[in-house]
Design a protein around this motif. Sequence first.
Motif, PDB file in Angstrom:
ATOM      1  N   THR A 247       0.589  -1.219  -0.061  1.00  0.00           N
ATOM      2  CA  THR A 247      -0.004  -0.092   0.056  1.00  0.00           C
ATOM      3  C   THR A 247       0.847   1.215   0.064  1.00  0.00           C
ATOM      4  N   LEU A 248       1.798   1.410   0.863  1.00  0.00           N
ATOM      5  CA  LEU A 248       2.955   2.510   0.870  1.00  0.00           C
ATOM      6  C   LEU A 248       3.609   2.735  -0.440  1.00  0.00           C
ATOM      7  N   ALA A 249       3.913   1.413  -1.014  1.00  0.00           N
ATOM      8  CA  ALA A 249       4.499   1.655  -2.273  1.00  0.00           C
ATOM      9  C   ALA A 249       3.719   2.240  -3.189  1.00  0.00           C
ATOM     10  N   TRP A 250       2.647   1.677  -3.206  1.00  0.00           N
ATOM     11  CA  TRP A 250       1.506   2.405  -4.131  1.00  0.00           C
ATOM     12  C   TRP A 250       1.306   3.757  -4.129  1.00  0.00           C
ATOM     13  N   MET A 251       1.410   4.410  -2.986  1.00  0.00           N
ATOM     14  CA  MET A 251       1.061   5.646  -2.753  1.00  0.00           C
ATOM     15  C   MET A 251       2.134   6.598  -3.117  1.00  0.00           C
ATOM     16  N   LYS A 252       3.474   6.082  -2.618  1.00  0.00           N
ATOM     17  CA  LYS A 252       4.768   6.937  -2.890  1.00  0.00           C
ATOM     18  C   LYS A 252       4.957   6.978  -4.146  1.00  0.00           C
ATOM     19  N   GLN A 253       4.773   5.774  -5.026  1.00  0.00           N
ATOM     20  CA  GLN A 253       4.902   5.829  -6.728  1.00  0.00           C
ATOM     21  C   GLN A 253       4.100   6.972  -7.370  1.00  0.00           C
ATOM     22  N   MET A 254       2.679   7.153  -6.759  1.00  0.00           N
ATOM     23  CA  MET A 254       1.838   8.081  -7.338  1.00  0.00           C
ATOM     24  C   MET A 254       2.422   9.386  -6.960  1.00  0.00           C
ATOM     25  N   VAL A 255       2.891   9.551  -5.925  1.00  0.00           N
ATOM     26  CA  VAL A 255       3.280  11.068  -5.422  1.00  0.00           C
ATOM     27  C   VAL A 255       4.642  11.369  -6.081  1.00  0.00           C
ATOM     28  N   ASP A 256       5.565  10.177  -6.321  1.00  0.00           N
ATOM     29  CA  ASP A 256       6.756  10.429  -7.157  1.00  0.00           C
ATOM     30  C   ASP A 256       6.565  10.734  -8.567  1.00  0.00           C
ATOM     31  N   ASP A 257       5.329  10.047  -9.192  1.00  0.00           N
ATOM     32  CA  ASP A 257       5.032  10.181 -10.656  1.00  0.00           C
ATOM     33  C   ASP A 257       4.194  11.550 -10.818  1.00  0.00           C
ATOM     34  N   LYS A 258       4.072  12.333  -9.775  1.00  0.00           N
ATOM     35  CA  LYS A 258       3.249  13.849  -9.592  1.00  0.00           C
ATOM     36  C   LYS A 258       1.873  13.480 -10.166  1.00  0.00           C
ATOM     37  N   VAL A 259       1.116  12.433  -9.922  1.00  0.00           N
ATOM     38  CA  VAL A 259      -0.159  12.143 -10.050  1.00  0.00           C
ATOM     39  C   VAL A 259      -1.034  11.983  -8.833  1.00  0.00           C
ATOM     40  N   ALA A 260      -0.254  12.311  -7.864  1.00  0.00           N
ATOM     41  CA  ALA A 260      -0.976  12.432  -6.610  1.00  0.00           C
ATOM     42  C   ALA A 260      -0.129  13.385  -5.698  1.00  0.00           C
ATOM     43  N   LEU A 261      -1.031  14.074  -4.973  1.00  0.00           N
ATOM     44  CA  LEU A 261      -0.407  15.350  -4.256  1.00  0.00           C
ATOM     45  C   LEU A 261      -0.435  14.939  -2.806  1.00  0.00           C
ATOM     46  N   ASN A 262       0.851  15.239  -1.992  1.00  0.00           N
ATOM     47  CA  ASN A 262       0.826  14.942  -0.695  1.00  0.00           C
ATOM     48  C   ASN A 262       0.558  16.312   0.182  1.00  0.00           C
ATOM     49  N   LEU A 263      -0.601  16.129   0.742  1.00  0.00           N
ATOM     50  CA  LEU A 263      -0.943  17.441   1.702  1.00  0.00           C
ATOM     51  C   LEU A 263      -1.117  17.319   3.161  1.00  0.00           C
ATOM     52  N   GLY A 264      -0.441  15.959   3.606  1.00  0.00           N
ATOM     53  CA  GLY A 264      -0.007  15.884   4.859  1.00  0.00           C
ATOM     54  C   GLY A 264      -1.198  15.001   5.706  1.00  0.00           C
ATOM     55  N   ARG A 265      -1.280  15.115   6.976  1.00  0.00           N
ATOM     56  CA  ARG A 265      -2.141  14.259   7.569  1.00  0.00           C
ATOM     57  C   ARG A 265      -3.401  14.588   7.859  1.00  0.00           C
ATOM     58  N   LYS A 266      -4.019  15.784   7.674  1.00  0.00           N
ATOM     59  CA  LYS A 266      -5.139  16.405   7.920  1.00  0.00           C
ATOM     60  C   LYS A 266      -6.146  15.985   6.584  1.00  0.00           C
ATOM     61  N   THR A 267      -7.160  15.245   6.904  1.00  0.00           N
ATOM     62  CA  THR A 267      -8.290  15.112   6.106  1.00  0.00           C
ATOM     63  C   THR A 267      -8.917  16.518   5.525  1.00  0.00           C
ATOM     64  N   ASP A 268      -8.906  17.473   6.440  1.00  0.00           N
ATOM     65  CA  ASP A 268      -9.558  18.543   6.066  1.00  0.00           C
ATOM     66  C   ASP A 268      -8.801  19.277   4.734  1.00  0.00           C
ATOM     67  N   ASP A 269      -7.684  19.222   4.776  1.00  0.00           N
ATOM     68  CA  ASP A 269      -6.721  19.595   3.652  1.00  0.00           C
ATOM     69  C   ASP A 269      -7.158  18.763   2.414  1.00  0.00           C
ATOM     70  N   THR A 270      -7.212  17.507   2.310  1.00  0.00           N
ATOM     71  CA  THR A 270      -7.413  16.999   1.139  1.00  0.00           C
ATOM     72  C   THR A 270      -8.881  17.326   0.597  1.00  0.00           C
ATOM     73  N   LYS A 271      -9.793  17.328   1.675  1.00  0.00           N
ATOM     74  CA  LYS A 271     -11.193  17.610   1.382  1.00  0.00           C
ATOM     75  C   LYS A 271     -11.397  19.103   0.644  1.00  0.00           C
ATOM     76  N   LYS A 272     -10.621  19.926   1.110  1.00  0.00           N
ATOM     77  CA  LYS A 272     -10.572  21.353   0.555  1.00  0.00           C
ATOM     78  C   LYS A 272     -10.117  21.373  -0.892  1.00  0.00           C
ATOM     79  N   ALA A 273      -9.072  20.664  -0.968  1.00  0.00           N
ATOM     80  CA  ALA A 273      -8.531  20.528  -2.417  1.00  0.00           C
ATOM     81  C   ALA A 273      -9.519  19.653  -3.398  1.00  0.00           C
TER      82      ALA A 273
END
Length: 453
Positions: A247-273
């Motif tokens: 699971t973490l390898a999948w999430m990391k690869q998406m961030v590295d490929d710039k198709v996923a954005l890392n907004l930290g721990r708060k779900t409020d921030d992903t929700k706003k985006a």
Amino acid sequence: MMVLSACGQTAQTRNSAAAGTTSSSQPTGVPSPETKKETPSGEVTKVVWWHSMGGELGKAIDQLVANFNSSHKDIQVEAIFQGTYDESLNKMKASLDSKSGPTMIQVYEIGSRFMIDSKAITPMQKFIDQDKFDLTQLEENILSYYTFDGQLYSIPFNTSNPIMYYNKTLFKKAGLDPEKPPATYDEVTAAAKALSKDGVTGASFALYGWFMEQFFANQGAEYVNNGNGRTSSATESLANTEAGIQTLAWMKQMVDDKVALNLGRKTDDTKKAFVAGQVAITLDSTASLRGIVDAVGDKFEVGTAFLPKPANAKEGGVVVGGASLYMMNNRPEAEQKAAWEFIKFLAMPEQQAFWNTKTGYFPITKKAYDQPAVQENMKKFPQFQTAVNQLHATKVSKATQGAVMGVFPEARQIMEGAMEEVITGLKSPKDALDAAASNITKKIEVYNKTVAK
């Protein structure tokens, strides 16, 4: 369905609107004089309920209490807001010696092992058996979390699951079928790549320990040993097994490929985006649905889907989040029985329909879905059907019942630290999870020794 996340509140700053983070200036729910009715003998049994529902959720609780009090001459319930789940639990611990605590208390799901080990509660099974209360009227997949060794220790009150939210309008623009959302990790990656253009990033998932727990369950994988801590007390974390690494390898690869954005721990921030149309796919609680749909308005069409999993995953499902109601055993028997009457009242279809439509939490009673208010609400927010379908599609197993351990709040934060280390490139998924599992296991060992004394 409210904007509130119904999962356990380990990180109190995760969501500014998270249940239980509202200040103590919220209404306490003390019945007004006109609702108090006495029996001819003048005897009234008082039930004190400590809860962690602030804001609009607190108002819904006040109304439920008022409805009960106005219809019962010999019982009066006083609902008192006690802050976050953690704050309320700490107050309960401090009250045990003085017996100044409540009759019943709302505790988040990850506090279950502690509540049982505390020996401060009367299992709900006692009242269920005495009353021959029919548990088949309640949702099996919700009850299963709070059932240990064939006994139901608490009654679920506010329950949610995580689901995937996606922007149907952007799906159409990207040439993706908006009626066929991605179901596997690889499909999410492919969709995110197609969606990442014109200033939009395909996905963003909060680095939230609750999500990792859910990804394990969705793969049929246990999070701790000894049957997820259910056949006997957990002694070892399984956070570093293949389910977590993959699971973490999948999430990391998406961030590295710039198709996923890392907004930290708060779900409020992903929700706003997501609401702003900056990301096309995200994860959030089912209890956030109404808030998300209302915030989006007519900007785009919101879609919902099951939590994704690897294509080769074993059969799994989601684990319930939220909280349940526990009966304190240091209160008089008459008071406990009075509280049980209130709990049965809360489980009635009419009350569950009210709670669901005012908050977005799942009804725990099956017949609540037949109530006109719930049916009308489902028409207004058809996306909630996904949440119901996902709950019902989950087959009960040790994995989907959910892990239990006495140090779960700490374990969740340790996992979030590991997620951050991986996503930011400080450690590999295996190294981060090996360290996290070792740390959690040590904390479990200390806890178990303390309980054994």
